[in-house]
Design an enzyme around this catalytic site. Structure first.
Site, PDB file in Angstrom:
ATOM      1  N   ASN A  59      -2.222   5.627  -0.738  1.00  0.00           N
ATOM      2  CA  ASN A  59      -3.657   5.929  -0.773  1.00  0.00           C
ATOM      3  C   ASN A  59      -4.304   5.733  -2.140  1.00  0.00           C
ATOM      4  OD1 ASN A  59      -6.206   7.590   0.016  1.00  0.00           O
ATOM      5  ND2 ASN A  59      -5.321   8.671  -1.745  1.00  0.00           N
ATOM      6  N   TYR A 117     -12.623  -4.407  -7.106  1.00  0.00           N
ATOM      7  CA  TYR A 117     -12.331  -3.491  -5.987  1.00  0.00           C
ATOM      8  C   TYR A 117     -12.250  -4.253  -4.661  1.00  0.00           C
ATOM      9  CZ  TYR A 117     -12.656   0.674  -3.034  1.00  0.00           C
ATOM     10  OH  TYR A 117     -12.406   1.649  -2.110  1.00  0.00           O
TER      11      TYR A 117
END
Ligand code: BGC
Length: 266
Positions: free
Chosen positions: A92, A164
């Site tokens: 995560n 990102y």
């Protein structure tokens, strides 16, 4: 009734805040024992471990920089020492370092790719090795489950965030390729792609009423997501309820990927 993840051991990376925190809490509530990885916020990870332990669950904090192979090895060693093995690994950990292209430094590029992509590679690699070492278990139909934390930005381009978006686009093919490679061993690899979830990573986007109204234009379902929305998806993907779900990205985004800009246009 026995809990959905009873007798299973989980690791959640980046569990000290945001989505990781919510996922770890949800896995613990579903009966899993959970290792809570953190990078810098020991207090939050310890607080969550205390909460879980006090409410009858089992959890412990474990420090590691997931972009560092030695740290990842040590984190898995710590999980083996404490739990014996792992059944569920949620890769995560993720971060943003936003910049326009001409201003983006190598450091901003590498930090994001290092944690979001290399970090998931190292975590998933160690998970596969652990599942193979341990062999079949009666706790679950699968040999092991890996959940990659992706984003709607695995498909939605994002100006000003090329690092990102590249990392999450990378996760899409990383997850699918890995799923294809290890499915014959009954290791299930899937992703969750959250939309705008109310955490500190995107605080600017929901903190003021004006910002939130603007953000809601991108969310057909009309509300910002909460970490619990992702936690519930993670419990399902980690459980035998999703035993036939392999190599899929589950979008949990209130319809953000439905291109709401086309509602009255196009
Ligand atoms: C990003 C958030 C953003 C959301 C929707 C997430 O992956 O981390 O900052 O609000 O995508 O754009």
């Amino acid at each position: 009734m026995e809990k959905l993840l009873a007798n299973q051991f989980a690791l959640v990376t980046g569990a000290s805040s945001g989505i990781g925190y919510g996922v770890a809490r949800a896995l613990a509530d579903a009966g899993a024992s959970v290792a809570l990885n953190y990078h810098s916020h020991a207090e939050s990870a310890e607080k969550l471990a205390d909460e879980i332990n006090q409410s009858g669950g089992t959890a412990f904090p474990v420090k590691a920089d997931v972009s560092n192979p030695a740290d990842v090895d040590a984190m898995f060693d710590a999980c083996r020492a404490r739990f014996g093995t792992l059944d569920i690994v949620v890769a995560n950990s993720g971060l943003q370092r936003d910049s326009a292209i001409a201003d983006m430094s190598m450091e901003e590029w590498q930090t994001v790719l290092g944690t979001n992509l290399t970090g998931q590679f190292l975590t998933a690699q160690a998970a596969v090795k652990e599942f193979r070492r341990r062999g079949p278990t009666s706790a679950s139909k699968a040999l092991g489950k890996i959940i990659c934390m992706s984003s709607v930005h695995e498909v939605i381009p994002w100006a000003g965030h090329v690092n990102y978006a590249a990392s999450k686009g990378g996760i899409q093919m990383f997850m699918k390729s890995l799923a294809q490679e290890v499915a014959p061993e009954r290791i299930r690899v899937n992703s969750i792609a959250p939309g705008a979830i109310r955490t500190k990573i995107n605080r600017d986007a929901w903190e003021t009423h004006t910002a939130e109204q603007k953000l809601l234009q991108l969310i057909p379902y009309g509300r910002v997501g909460e970490v619990e929305d992702i936690g519930k998806a993670a419990v399902w993907l980690a459980s035998d309820e999703s035993d036939y779900v392999v190599g899929t990205t589950l979008f949990v985004d209130g319809g953000m990927t439905l291109y709401p800009g086309f509602i009255d246009n196009g």
